[in-house]
Design a protein around this motif. Structure first.
Motif, short mmCIF file in Angstrom:
data_model
loop_
_atom_site.label_atom_id
_atom_site.label_comp_id
_atom_site.label_asym_id
_atom_site.label_seq_id
_atom_site.Cartn_x
_atom_site.Cartn_y
_atom_site.Cartn_z
N ILE A 86 3.49 -64.87 56.00
CA ILE A 86 3.02 -66.06 55.30
C ILE A 86 3.88 -67.24 55.72
CG2 ILE A 86 2.60 -67.11 53.05
CD1 ILE A 86 2.48 -64.23 51.90
N THR A 87 3.24 -68.24 56.33
CA THR A 87 4.00 -69.38 56.82
C THR A 87 3.20 -70.66 56.70
OG1 THR A 87 5.46 -70.11 58.63
CG2 THR A 87 3.31 -69.21 59.25
N CYS A 88 3.79 -71.73 57.17
CA CYS A 88 3.19 -73.06 57.04
C CYS A 88 2.11 -73.28 58.10
CB CYS A 88 4.29 -74.11 57.19
SG CYS A 88 3.79 -75.80 56.80
N SER A 89 1.20 -74.19 57.81
CA SER A 89 0.15 -74.55 58.76
C SER A 89 0.68 -75.43 59.88
CB SER A 89 -0.98 -75.28 58.04
OG SER A 89 -1.60 -74.46 57.09
N ASP A 90 1.91 -75.87 59.79
CA ASP A 90 2.51 -76.76 60.79
C ASP A 90 2.24 -76.26 62.20
OD1 ASP A 90 4.67 -77.96 62.53
OD2 ASP A 90 5.21 -78.91 60.64
N SER A 91 1.77 -77.15 63.06
CA SER A 91 1.38 -76.76 64.42
C SER A 91 2.54 -76.25 65.27
CB SER A 91 0.73 -77.95 65.14
OG SER A 91 1.64 -79.04 65.26
N ARG A 92 3.77 -76.54 64.83
CA ARG A 92 4.94 -76.13 65.61
C ARG A 92 5.39 -74.71 65.28
NH1 ARG A 92 8.45 -81.03 63.50
NH2 ARG A 92 7.37 -80.31 61.61
N VAL A 93 4.80 -74.12 64.28
CA VAL A 93 5.17 -72.77 63.86
C VAL A 93 4.06 -71.81 64.28
CG1 VAL A 93 5.81 -71.29 61.93
CG2 VAL A 93 6.43 -73.72 61.89
N VAL A 115 6.62 -61.17 54.92
CA VAL A 115 7.58 -62.21 55.28
C VAL A 115 7.02 -63.54 54.80
CG1 VAL A 115 8.72 -63.45 57.15
CG2 VAL A 115 8.33 -60.98 57.34
N ILE A 116 7.82 -64.28 54.03
CA ILE A 116 7.49 -65.67 53.69
C ILE A 116 8.44 -66.55 54.49
CG2 ILE A 116 7.38 -67.44 51.91
CD1 ILE A 116 6.60 -65.28 49.92
N CYS A 117 7.87 -67.34 55.40
CA CYS A 117 8.67 -68.07 56.38
C CYS A 117 8.50 -69.58 56.24
CB CYS A 117 8.29 -67.62 57.79
SG CYS A 117 9.24 -68.40 59.10
N GLY A 118 9.56 -70.25 55.81
CA GLY A 118 9.59 -71.70 55.82
C GLY A 118 10.15 -72.18 57.15
N HIS A 119 10.22 -73.51 57.31
CA HIS A 119 10.71 -74.02 58.60
C HIS A 119 11.34 -75.39 58.43
CE1 HIS A 119 7.52 -77.07 59.29
NE2 HIS A 119 6.81 -76.28 58.50
N SER A 120 12.14 -75.77 59.40
CA SER A 120 12.81 -77.07 59.40
C SER A 120 11.79 -78.20 59.53
CB SER A 120 13.80 -77.13 60.57
OG SER A 120 13.12 -77.00 61.82
N ASP A 121 12.16 -79.36 59.04
CA ASP A 121 11.32 -80.56 59.14
C ASP A 121 9.92 -80.34 58.57
OD1 ASP A 121 11.09 -83.31 59.96
OD2 ASP A 121 9.80 -82.65 61.62
N CYS A 122 9.83 -79.60 57.48
CA CYS A 122 8.53 -79.31 56.86
C CYS A 122 8.04 -80.56 56.12
CB CYS A 122 8.67 -78.15 55.88
SG CYS A 122 7.13 -77.72 55.03
N GLY A 123 6.85 -81.04 56.48
CA GLY A 123 6.31 -82.23 55.85
C GLY A 123 6.07 -82.07 54.37
N ALA A 124 5.59 -80.89 53.97
CA ALA A 124 5.32 -80.64 52.56
C ALA A 124 6.60 -80.66 51.74
CB ALA A 124 4.60 -79.29 52.40
N MET A 125 7.63 -79.98 52.24
CA MET A 125 8.89 -79.93 51.50
C MET A 125 9.61 -81.28 51.54
SD MET A 125 8.85 -77.02 50.17
CE MET A 125 7.03 -77.06 50.18
N THR A 126 9.44 -82.04 52.61
CA THR A 126 10.01 -83.38 52.69
C THR A 126 9.40 -84.28 51.63
OG1 THR A 126 10.45 -83.18 55.06
CG2 THR A 126 10.34 -85.40 54.16
N ALA A 127 8.07 -84.19 51.47
CA ALA A 127 7.38 -85.02 50.48
C ALA A 127 7.89 -84.70 49.07
CB ALA A 127 5.88 -84.78 50.57
N ILE A 128 8.12 -83.42 48.79
CA ILE A 128 8.61 -83.03 47.47
C ILE A 128 10.05 -83.48 47.27
CG2 ILE A 128 9.17 -81.07 45.98
CD1 ILE A 128 6.85 -79.55 47.30
#
Length: 220
Positions: free
Chosen positions: A37-44, A94-107
């Motif tokens: 389970i991870t972010c939709s971010d195109s870099r991941v 696996v729940i995988c977050g990532h650096s420079d996440c737009g969603a987490m930055t907004a929060i």
């Protein structure tokens, strides 16, 4: 679109023939061991990050790698988790977050999302992480976002344990949970150590679990 079509033609002429037997097998069955389970971010890119072949990962991607708590009206994420655990029998999530996440930055930076009502509503599933992260001191905005990414992984691991299929699999000792944070620039991954509640470099601690399966030893 030209780049996508050119890539498809290259897949058909080069990549597919090399895996013809694999795709022949996968045409009628799948047995992935891991739900990723991870972010939709195109870099991941989960398969690239973990170097897995088709059929080896069951993947959920959404803004912020979020897993809503189980409720009376389960959505697509809940249905996919249930299918992965109860039908496919995955042994690891696996729940995988990532650096420079737009969603987490907004929060983390309390950005106004009035123009994105659907996004704002979705990100409320990370509210417990936001509250904890906001209560802490951070040396910089960058550090605050990085901390938010990690707290969100912890929060989503808690959320996923409210799902009946996951609870049952954990109770039966047939499921492990993992919390990862992927750094895009360096390619490194930190993993949540459930015993210490700290993130450690996965390369140096490859046997790190957020929650490891414990088989019951009850005697009838």
């Amino acid at each position: 679109m030209k780049a996508l079509i050119d890539g498809l033609l290259k897949f058909q002429s080069e990549a597919f023939p090399k895996r013809a037997e694999l795709f022949k097998h996968l045409a009628s069955t799948q047995s992935p061991a891991t739900l990723f389970i991870t972010c939709s971010d195109s870099r991941v890119v989960p398969e690239l990050l973990t170097q897995q072949e088709p059929g080896e990962l069951f993947v959920i991607r959404n803004a912020g790698n979020i897993v809503p708590s189980y409720g009376p009206e389960p959505g697509g994420v809940s249905a996919t988790v249930e299918y992965a655990v109860a039908v496919l029998g995955v042994t690891d999530i696996v729940i995988c977050g990532h650096s420079d996440c737009g969603a987490m930055t907004a929060i983390a930076q309390c950005k106004c999302m009035n123009h994105l009502p659907a996004v704002a509503s979705w990100l409320r599933h990370a509210e417990s992480a936001r509250v904890i992260n906001s209560a802490r001191s951070h040396v910089s905005d960058t550090a605050k976002v990085g901390s938010m990414v990690r707290e969100n992984v912890i929060a989503q691991l808690a959320n996923i344990q409210t799902h009946p299929s996951v609870r049952l699999a954990l109770e039966q000792g047939r499921l492990n949970l993992h919390g990862w944070v992927y750094d895009i620039e360096t390619g490194t991954v930190d993993a949540l150590d459930g015993a210490t509640r700290r993130f450690v470099p996965l390369a140096r601690h490859p046997h790190t679990y957020a929650l490891q399966a414990q088989r019951n030893s009850d005697v009838a």
